[in-house]
Structure formats: C-alpha cells, structure tokens
Design a protein around this motif. Structure first.
Motif, PDB file in Angstrom:
ATOM      1  N   ARG A   1     -59.424  -4.210 -42.654  1.00 47.30           N
ATOM      2  CA  ARG A   1     -58.987  -3.357 -43.928  1.00 47.30           C
ATOM      3  C   ARG A   1     -59.171  -4.273 -45.304  1.00 47.30           C
ATOM      4  NH1 ARG A   1     -59.444   0.463 -41.725  1.00 47.30           N
ATOM      5  NH2 ARG A   1     -57.962   2.160 -40.848  1.00 47.30           N
ATOM      6  N   ALA A   2     -60.268  -5.010 -45.200  1.00 46.81           N
ATOM      7  CA  ALA A   2     -60.600  -5.759 -46.561  1.00 46.81           C
ATOM      8  C   ALA A   2     -61.525  -4.900 -47.359  1.00 46.81           C
ATOM      9  CB  ALA A   2     -61.561  -6.862 -45.944  1.00 46.81           C
ATOM     10  N   THR A   3     -60.845  -4.293 -48.374  1.00 43.28           N
ATOM     11  CA  THR A   3     -61.682  -3.250 -49.363  1.00 43.28           C
ATOM     12  C   THR A   3     -62.040  -4.290 -50.495  1.00 43.28           C
ATOM     13  OG1 THR A   3     -59.560  -3.382 -50.688  1.00 43.28           O
ATOM     14  CG2 THR A   3     -59.796  -1.678 -49.136  1.00 43.28           C
ATOM     15  N   TRP A   4     -63.275  -3.803 -51.345  1.00 44.12           N
ATOM     16  CA  TRP A   4     -63.607  -4.565 -52.248  1.00 44.12           C
ATOM     17  C   TRP A   4     -62.789  -5.347 -53.211  1.00 44.12           C
ATOM     18  CZ3 TRP A   4     -63.460  -3.433 -57.454  1.00 44.12           C
ATOM     19  CH2 TRP A   4     -63.036  -2.468 -57.872  1.00 44.12           C
ATOM     20  N   LYS A   5     -61.796  -4.496 -53.436  1.00 46.62           N
ATOM     21  CA  LYS A   5     -60.769  -5.071 -54.386  1.00 46.62           C
ATOM     22  C   LYS A   5     -59.874  -6.257 -53.960  1.00 46.62           C
ATOM     23  CE  LYS A   5     -59.520  -1.466 -57.393  1.00 46.62           C
ATOM     24  NZ  LYS A   5     -58.357  -0.408 -57.902  1.00 46.62           N
ATOM     25  N   TYR A   6     -59.432  -6.015 -52.356  1.00 50.58           N
ATOM     26  CA  TYR A   6     -59.028  -7.163 -51.704  1.00 50.58           C
ATOM     27  C   TYR A   6     -59.782  -8.540 -51.858  1.00 50.58           C
ATOM     28  CZ  TYR A   6     -56.839 -10.103 -48.078  1.00 50.58           C
ATOM     29  OH  TYR A   6     -56.791 -11.407 -47.187  1.00 50.58           O
ATOM     30  N   LEU A   7     -61.196  -8.104 -51.419  1.00 44.63           N
ATOM     31  CA  LEU A   7     -62.203  -9.397 -51.455  1.00 44.63           C
ATOM     32  C   LEU A   7     -62.297  -9.921 -52.661  1.00 44.63           C
ATOM     33  CD1 LEU A   7     -64.736  -7.829 -48.832  1.00 44.63           C
ATOM     34  CD2 LEU A   7     -63.066  -9.409 -48.463  1.00 44.63           C
ATOM     35  N   ARG A   8     -62.057  -9.221 -53.605  1.00 46.30           N
ATOM     36  CA  ARG A   8     -62.285  -9.749 -55.382  1.00 46.30           C
ATOM     37  C   ARG A   8     -61.174 -10.856 -55.335  1.00 46.30           C
ATOM     38  NH1 ARG A   8     -61.397  -5.597 -59.780  1.00 46.30           N
ATOM     39  NH2 ARG A   8     -59.317  -5.844 -58.915  1.00 46.30           N
ATOM     40  N   ASP A   9     -59.885 -10.562 -54.877  1.00 47.31           N
ATOM     41  CA  ASP A   9     -58.728 -11.086 -55.275  1.00 47.31           C
ATOM     42  C   ASP A   9     -58.242 -12.166 -54.297  1.00 47.31           C
ATOM     43  OD1 ASP A   9     -58.802  -9.725 -57.631  1.00 47.31           O
ATOM     44  OD2 ASP A   9     -57.458  -8.090 -56.855  1.00 47.31           O
ATOM     45  N   ALA A  10     -58.787 -12.270 -53.040  1.00 45.17           N
ATOM     46  CA  ALA A  10     -58.274 -12.863 -52.137  1.00 45.17           C
ATOM     47  C   ALA A  10     -59.265 -14.219 -51.925  1.00 45.17           C
ATOM     48  CB  ALA A  10     -58.418 -12.265 -50.829  1.00 45.17           C
ATOM     49  N   SER A  11     -58.722 -15.493 -51.501  1.00 44.13           N
ATOM     50  CA  SER A  11     -59.461 -16.580 -51.019  1.00 44.13           C
ATOM     51  C   SER A  11     -60.146 -16.449 -49.957  1.00 44.13           C
ATOM     52  CB  SER A  11     -58.701 -17.749 -51.019  1.00 44.13           C
ATOM     53  OG  SER A  11     -57.637 -17.682 -49.950  1.00 44.13           O
ATOM     54  N   ALA A  12     -61.204 -17.236 -49.452  1.00 44.23           N
ATOM     55  CA  ALA A  12     -61.943 -17.228 -48.459  1.00 44.23           C
ATOM     56  C   ALA A  12     -61.116 -17.473 -47.236  1.00 44.23           C
ATOM     57  CB  ALA A  12     -63.063 -18.317 -48.348  1.00 44.23           C
ATOM     58  N   GLU A  13     -60.063 -18.360 -47.226  1.00 42.45           N
ATOM     59  CA  GLU A  13     -59.157 -18.855 -46.421  1.00 42.45           C
ATOM     60  C   GLU A  13     -58.152 -17.701 -46.039  1.00 42.45           C
ATOM     61  OE1 GLU A  13     -57.317 -20.688 -43.395  1.00 42.45           O
ATOM     62  OE2 GLU A  13     -58.946 -21.301 -44.428  1.00 42.45           O
ATOM     63  N   GLN A  14     -57.837 -16.747 -46.578  1.00 41.29           N
ATOM     64  CA  GLN A  14     -57.102 -15.428 -46.642  1.00 41.29           C
ATOM     65  C   GLN A  14     -57.926 -14.500 -45.618  1.00 41.29           C
ATOM     66  OE1 GLN A  14     -55.934 -14.724 -50.830  1.00 41.29           O
ATOM     67  NE2 GLN A  14     -53.782 -14.833 -50.139  1.00 41.29           N
ATOM     68  N   VAL A  15     -59.172 -14.460 -46.094  1.00 44.05           N
ATOM     69  CA  VAL A  15     -60.171 -13.642 -45.537  1.00 44.05           C
ATOM     70  C   VAL A  15     -60.184 -14.056 -43.833  1.00 44.05           C
ATOM     71  CG1 VAL A  15     -62.646 -12.624 -45.267  1.00 44.05           C
ATOM     72  CG2 VAL A  15     -61.389 -12.909 -47.487  1.00 44.05           C
ATOM     73  N   ARG A  16     -60.386 -14.999 -43.711  1.00 42.71           N
ATOM     74  CA  ARG A  16     -60.762 -15.907 -42.411  1.00 42.71           C
ATOM     75  C   ARG A  16     -59.289 -15.729 -41.679  1.00 42.71           C
ATOM     76  NH1 ARG A  16     -62.763 -20.526 -45.704  1.00 42.71           N
ATOM     77  NH2 ARG A  16     -65.200 -20.296 -45.582  1.00 42.71           N
TER      78      ARG A  16
END
Length: 380
Positions: free
Chosen positions: A111-126
């Motif tokens: 559930r990583a939308t483009w808005k989430y990816l824009r505001d999240a850090s790489a560590e949060q995504v990992r």
C-alpha cells in the motif's frame, strides 16, 4: 529526451503512454531513487526465499504434487539362510497410504502510493517490506505447525484426504518389530496434569521409537516447546534417579555447548549435545532427544518430531507449492506505472499435509485426557 513507458491496464489493454520525466514521484523524501529501492527489494526477496526457517525445514519436505502414496511404516529387512535349491524370498512391501496436500493463495500489499513514497524515507519503505517478510514467515510456519497440532483431516481440491498424525480415526498403523496397534492409536496426547514431567517426555520419544523412528530409521528426535513451558517443567535440572514432584527421570538433562559457562563437580560421559542442529538452536538433550525452545510453539503444547534432516522426504510434513516454478516462493508483483514500487504486492501459493503419520507426536499440557488443538493466528 524523456523515456516513454507503455502503461497497460489490469486487463492487458493499452491505457496510453506516460514519460519517466512526467511521473509524480521518482524518489523518497530523503532522495533515494525508487528504482534503486525496487532492485534492493527484488534481491532481498530472492535471498528470503533461499533462507528457509530451520523449524519448518526440519519438519517438512518440499513438493509440487497434490498427493502421494507414502509408506507409513519403517521396515527392518533380514536375510535368511540360503539352501542349495531354494529361492530366497523378496523384501516386504511397505504399507502405502494415499495422502493429499492442500494448496491456497495468499497475498499482502505494501500500500505504498505515490504520495506515501514522496513523503516517506527509504528506511520507512524498507520497513514495510520487512513486515511483509515477517507475515510470510508466520504464514508458512503457521501452516506447518497448525497441520502438525491439528488432528482434523481435510480434503483438497483434488479430493484427496489431507491427514493429521495418527489420531484414533479407526485407521490401524502398520505393525513394527512385533509391536502392533489398533484403530484407537493416537499421536495427540495430554499430560493429564498441569506440568510436563520426565515421564511425559520419555513417553513422547517412545511413541516415535515404536514406529521405528530413531531406531531402525536413522532420524534425530527433537522435542519442541515454548520457553515458558521449558522453565515451568524444570527440565534443565532433571537428573537420573532424582525424583522431581514424585517423578523420577531415567536420564540426566545435558545442556548444549551453547549454554553459559558454569562451575560443576560433574562431568559428561559421551558426546555433549551441539549448540544447534541444522540451524536450530539446541537447549540441551534428554536421553536421545534434542530439546528446542521456540516462541512459535503454542504455549501449553509440546511436539516430538523425528527429523531426517532439512527438506527430507521422511520428515512428517509436506509443504506444497505450485507446479509452475514461476508461482513458487514469495513473489513480488509490481504495481502499474513506470515505478512498480507504487502499489506493489507480495503473493505466495502454498499448502501442507502430513506425509508420515507416525513421525511426530504432540502433547497438550492440561489436567485432562481430551486433546484440544491450539488456535493459530497467521492469516485473516
């Protein structure tokens, strides 16, 4: 010039063209390129699929078949005296049982939308991906352990019976070395008391040995239990001939080589149990049984398993995957668009079934004689 990327709809139809230069987001808030993270996740998923859980591996055998005809007995063949004109008898035919394995599809999205990816850090995504890996581990281990601890049979899509262990269902286990059984024989036991004792552990090992496991069939007997149950039992202090709560152990509990250093006037005769067995940490041994504690074992339950090694066909449980290799393991499926990390999901096709009904025995620590299977919370 910006690179053009063809975008297709979910049904495979063309949905127009977009350009890499026109995407809404192409990096995380801390400046890490989304393509770089995607490559990391793909590589990490490959490694994750290669590193199987030690508990699952020692309990199971990988297969893609819907079912098998599996011999349920361990035969001990013997030569006979030869005669001048006689013809020797042939080896005995094992008792085969047609058994089935379940198969189901499971998935989870990041559930990583483009808005989430824009505001999240790489560590949060990992971290979201690490949580997916944890959920997948609990799914696979949960399916295996649920099948191990649950006597109720099921039927798979191919109409084959997916069995549990021997469970007094009227089916008679094969005789072994003069030891016979009847249709009331079960490998789902209770302690009939609130504490696990040496007598119970000895009985669990005996339930495996009288089917030939650990004797005729070379297999390592492993006792698995929750850390709280290990502590309550006082097992690590059991000594041969010294009564504990009215029960006298037959053997000494010997701590493994991974135990903390301590002073003692005693010395060990024979081989000290190893720190681990095929990647599984070993607390110690009681008789011929390696003792393993794990939070994945339901509290209040104990399992004794005859393991022939990682992913061996003689292990009690089968783990079934899809016949098509493209659908095996944990699959990473990218979302639509130039950056597959957006709306990516993970999928696994998997099922289980008992192969050898006598190669494991479980016991509920309860003041009663009726076994009740534990509940596993690994899927919604």
């Amino acid at each position: 010039m910006a690179t053009q990327i063809l975008i297709r709809g979910g049904d495979g139809t063309r949905g127009g063209y977009g350009t890499a230069g026109d995407v809404r987001v192409n990096k995380t808030a801390d400046g890490v390129d989304l393509n770089e993270i995607w490559s990391e996740i793909k590589d990490a998923t490959d490694v994750f699929n290669e590193q199987k859980s030690a508990i699952v591996s020692l309990l199971s055998y990988q297969t893609t078949r819907a079912g098998d005809a599996v011999a349920q007995d361990v035969l001990a063949e013997r030569f006979e005296h030869a005669t001048e004109f006689g013809v020797p008898t042939g080896i005995s035919e094992p008792n085969y049982l047609k058994i089935g394995y379940s198969l189901g599809d499971y998935d989870k999205a990041t559930r990583a939308t483009w808005k989430y990816l824009r505001d999240a850090s790489a560590e949060q995504v990992r971290d979201r991906v690490r949580r997916i890996y944890d959920a997948d581990f609990r799914l696979v281990s949960g399916l295996v352990l649920e099948r191990l601890f649950t006597p109720t049979p099921r039927t798979n899509a191919e109409m084959l019976t997916v069995y549990g262990l021997w469970n007094a269902d009227g089916m008679v286990p094969p005789a072994h070395m003069g030891k016979t059984f009847d249709g009331s024989h079960t490998h789902y036991l209770t302690t009939n008391g609130t504490t696990l004792t040496a007598t119970h552990v000895e009985g669990l090992a005996g339930h495996l040995k009288h089917h030939g496991y650990g004797t005729v069939k070379r297999a390592q007997l492993i006792l698995m239990l929750h850390p709280d149950d290990l502590e309550t039992s006082g097992m690590t202090a059991w000594r041969a001939g010294v009564a504990v709560g009215g029960v006298t152990p037959k053997y000494d509990f010997i701590v493994s080589s991974s135990a903390p250093a301590f002073l003692t006037a005693e010395h060990v005769e024979g081989t000290k149990p190893p720190a681990e067995y095929a990647g599984l940490p070993v607390v110690g041994s009681y008789g011929s049984v390696f003792v393993v504690e794990s939070h994945f074992i339901p509290k209040g339950y104990v399992a004794a398993v005859a393991s022939s090694g990682p992913n061996d066909s003689d292990n009690p449980i089968a783990v079934r995957e899809h016949e098509d290799a493209d659908y095996r393991g944990l699959r990473l499926i990218g979302g639509r668009g130039p950056y597959p990390l957006v709306d990516a999901l993970f999928s696994r096709t998997i099922g289980v079934g008992v192969r050898h009904r006598g190669a494991a025995v479980v016991c509920q620590i309860v003041a009663g004689t009726t076994y009740t299977a534990p509940t596993f919370d690994f899927v919604r």
